[in-house]
Design a protein around this motif. Sequence first.
Motif: not given
Length: 184
Positions: A118-123, A125-126
Motif C-alpha cells: 500500500l501507499k503511505q497515504k492509503e495506510v 486512511e486505513a
Amino acid sequence: METQNIWDNFNEELYFFILKRVKDKDITNDIFQNTFFKIHKNLSSLEKEEKARAWVFQIARNEISNHFNKESVYVDELHSPQESPLEKYEHICCFDQFIDDLPEIYHQVIELIYIKGLKQKEVAEALDISLENVKARVSRAKEILKKKFNECCQYELDEQGRLRGEANCSQCSPNNKLGNESGK
C-alpha cells in the motif's frame, strides 16, 4: 511577479534541468508545459520574488516525480507476475523475526506498506492517522530494524543505504536458535 517574468528568467535553464533528468525531448516538453501551467495557476502563492527560482524548480521536480510515479504504475501493471516487496529480503537472516518483533504500531505500517504494497497515504486512511504519523512510524521502524540487523548480524549500510552483510549469521543460524531455545 508575472508568469512572463518567470518565463524570461528561467525558461531555458528549467527546460535543460528537466531534460537532464528525463532524457527524452517529448517527455521534457510535456513536463515543461505542465510546470509552466502550474506556475501560472499558482503564482499567487509565491510570497517573495527572491524565492521564485527555488519555487519554480520545486514545481519542476514535483512534475518530474509525478511523471516517473505514473510511469512506474504503468510498468508495474504491465509486468503482472511481480515479486512481492518481501521476497527481495527473504535471503536476509532474521528478517521475518525482526519484523514480527516490532512494536505493533510500527509492525502495522511496515506490513501494510512493504509487505502488502500500500501507499503511505492509503495506510494513513486505513489506520485513521495522519500521513505525517505514518511517515514517522515508518522512519522509527526502519531505525529499529537497522539497529537489530547491526547488533545481531553485523549488517551495515552502504553509500546508497542498502544493507550489506552475511545472509546467514552464526547468531541466527537454525542450529544456534535450537541451542538457545532448549537452554543449551
